[in-house]
Design a protein around this motif. Structure first.
Motif, short mmCIF file in Angstrom:
data_model
loop_
_atom_site.label_atom_id
_atom_site.label_comp_id
_atom_site.label_asym_id
_atom_site.label_seq_id
_atom_site.Cartn_x
_atom_site.Cartn_y
_atom_site.Cartn_z
N GLU A 1 0.84 -1.21 0.00
CA GLU A 1 0.00 0.00 0.00
C GLU A 1 0.86 1.25 0.00
O GLU A 1 0.54 2.24 -0.66
CB GLU A 1 -0.93 0.00 1.22
N LEU A 2 1.97 1.22 0.75
CA LEU A 2 2.88 2.36 0.79
C LEU A 2 3.50 2.62 -0.58
O LEU A 2 3.62 3.77 -0.99
CB LEU A 2 3.99 2.12 1.83
N ILE A 3 3.88 1.56 -1.26
CA ILE A 3 4.48 1.70 -2.60
C ILE A 3 3.46 2.33 -3.55
O ILE A 3 3.76 3.29 -4.26
CB ILE A 3 4.99 0.34 -3.13
N VAL A 4 2.24 1.81 -3.55
CA VAL A 4 1.19 2.34 -4.43
C VAL A 4 0.89 3.80 -4.07
O VAL A 4 0.76 4.65 -4.95
CB VAL A 4 -0.10 1.47 -4.37
N ALA A 5 0.81 4.10 -2.78
CA ALA A 5 0.54 5.48 -2.35
C ALA A 5 1.66 6.42 -2.79
O ALA A 5 1.41 7.56 -3.23
CB ALA A 5 0.37 5.53 -0.84
N SER A 6 2.88 5.95 -2.70
CA SER A 6 4.04 6.75 -3.09
C SER A 6 4.01 7.04 -4.60
O SER A 6 4.26 8.16 -5.04
CB SER A 6 5.32 6.01 -2.71
N MET B 1 2.73 10.86 -9.09
CA MET B 1 1.93 11.15 -10.28
C MET B 1 1.07 12.40 -10.06
O MET B 1 0.91 13.22 -10.96
CB MET B 1 1.09 9.94 -10.66
N ASP B 2 0.53 12.54 -8.84
CA ASP B 2 -0.23 13.75 -8.50
C ASP B 2 0.64 14.98 -8.64
O ASP B 2 0.22 16.00 -9.20
CB ASP B 2 -0.74 13.68 -7.05
N ALA B 3 1.87 14.88 -8.14
CA ALA B 3 2.81 16.01 -8.21
C ALA B 3 3.10 16.36 -9.67
O ALA B 3 3.19 17.54 -10.02
CB ALA B 3 4.09 15.66 -7.47
N GLN C 1 -0.12 0.10 -13.00
CA GLN C 1 -0.31 0.37 -14.43
C GLN C 1 -1.62 1.12 -14.66
O GLN C 1 -1.69 2.03 -15.48
CB GLN C 1 -0.26 -0.93 -15.24
N GLU C 2 -2.68 0.73 -13.92
CA GLU C 2 -3.97 1.44 -14.05
C GLU C 2 -3.82 2.90 -13.65
O GLU C 2 -4.37 3.79 -14.30
CB GLU C 2 -5.03 0.77 -13.17
N LEU C 3 -3.08 3.13 -12.56
CA LEU C 3 -2.82 4.52 -12.12
C LEU C 3 -2.09 5.28 -13.23
O LEU C 3 -2.44 6.42 -13.55
CB LEU C 3 -1.93 4.52 -10.86
N THR C 4 -1.07 4.64 -13.80
CA THR C 4 -0.28 5.26 -14.86
C THR C 4 -1.17 5.66 -16.03
O THR C 4 -1.12 6.79 -16.50
CB THR C 4 0.82 4.27 -15.35
N ASP C 5 -2.02 4.72 -16.46
CA ASP C 5 -2.92 5.00 -17.59
C ASP C 5 -3.85 6.17 -17.26
O ASP C 5 -4.07 7.06 -18.09
CB ASP C 5 -3.74 3.75 -17.94
N ALA C 6 -4.39 6.17 -16.04
CA ALA C 6 -5.33 7.23 -15.64
C ALA C 6 -4.63 8.59 -15.62
O ALA C 6 -5.20 9.59 -16.09
CB ALA C 6 -5.92 6.91 -14.27
N TYR C 7 -3.42 8.65 -15.08
CA TYR C 7 -2.71 9.92 -15.00
C TYR C 7 -2.25 10.42 -16.37
O TYR C 7 -2.27 11.61 -16.64
CB TYR C 7 -1.54 9.83 -14.01
N ILE C 8 -1.86 9.51 -17.23
CA ILE C 8 -1.47 9.91 -18.59
C ILE C 8 -2.70 10.46 -19.32
O ILE C 8 -2.62 11.48 -20.00
CB ILE C 8 -0.80 8.74 -19.35
N ARG D 1 5.62 7.93 -16.00
CA ARG D 1 6.16 6.58 -16.30
C ARG D 1 7.33 6.24 -15.38
O ARG D 1 7.50 5.10 -14.98
CB ARG D 1 6.59 6.51 -17.77
N ASN D 2 8.14 7.26 -15.06
CA ASN D 2 9.25 7.03 -14.13
C ASN D 2 8.73 6.64 -12.75
O ASN D 2 9.32 5.78 -12.08
CB ASN D 2 10.16 8.26 -14.03
N ALA D 3 7.64 7.26 -12.33
CA ALA D 3 7.03 6.92 -11.04
C ALA D 3 6.57 5.46 -11.06
O ALA D 3 6.77 4.72 -10.09
CB ALA D 3 5.86 7.84 -10.74
N ARG D 4 5.99 5.05 -12.18
CA ARG D 4 5.55 3.64 -12.33
C ARG D 4 6.76 2.71 -12.23
O ARG D 4 6.74 1.72 -11.50
CB ARG D 4 4.86 3.44 -13.68
N GLN D 5 7.82 3.08 -12.95
CA GLN D 5 9.03 2.26 -12.97
C GLN D 5 9.64 2.14 -11.56
O GLN D 5 10.01 1.05 -11.13
CB GLN D 5 10.04 2.92 -13.91
#
Length: 184
Positions: free
Chosen positions: A5-10, A15-17, A160-167, A131-135
């Protein structure tokens, strides 16, 4: 698991930033209308120290093509004028002794295209950040010990879902900004 959960939150926080930064960058790209955001990064040499313009003057937009800057201390008017010229915004400040008026010229078609290109470039760099945040998140997952392969795979899918949504969000912001820029 708390670590997951911490990793996903981070990742989500990074991505928010990135989106916030994109929004901020878009505010500085003018779209034919005067805006106080156009001068928010102007620094003024005030009593020997570089000071943000909004700390030495009131900045307002009386109409769509004008930015008015009313210094709180009249002795700062020349320093403010110099700060505007040095900041290379492309405005010629006019000073009437009490305030500074910036006339925002209407955008030419060529300048609109340049600004749209600049906005697209900002959006592309935001996508890279996302993408770097995802990586980074995926690397953190691989470092975890004692976590089943399935849990890692499902967390990667979540990232990956977060990445797609933010892109998608970044692309939508660009569409809005491009429409704003191209509107005559």
């Amino acid at each position: 698991m708390e670590e997951l959960e911490l990793i996903v939150a981070s990742v989500k926080q990074e991505m928010d930033a990135a989106i916030k930064h994109l929004d901020y960058a878009f505010q500085k790209i003018r779209a034919g209308r005067a805006s106080t955001a156009m001068v928010q990064d102007v620094m003024v040499e005030y009593y020997g120290a570089p000071t943000p313009l909004n700390q030495v003057a009131n900045v307002s937009v009386p109409d769509a093509m004008t930015i008015a800057i009313q210094p709180w201390d009249r002795t700062a008017i020349n320093a403010i004028e110099k700060g505007i010229i040095v900041s290379n915004l492309g405005f010629a400040p006019s000073n009437n002794g009490e305030m500074i008026i910036l006339n925002v010229p209407p955008l030419t078609e060529e300048r609109r295209k340049e600004l749209a290109k600049q906005a697209k470039s900002e959006m592309e760099s935001t996508k890279v950040t996302i993408r770097n945040a995802r990586q980074d998140g995926n690397k953190e997952l691989k470092r975890l010990e004692g976590v089943s392969e399935d849990v890692i795979k499902s967390t990667e899918a979540e990232i990956q879902e977060l990445t797609d949504a933010y892109i998608k969000k970044a692309e939508e912001l660009l569409k809005v900004k491009e429409a704003e820029i191209m509107k005559v």
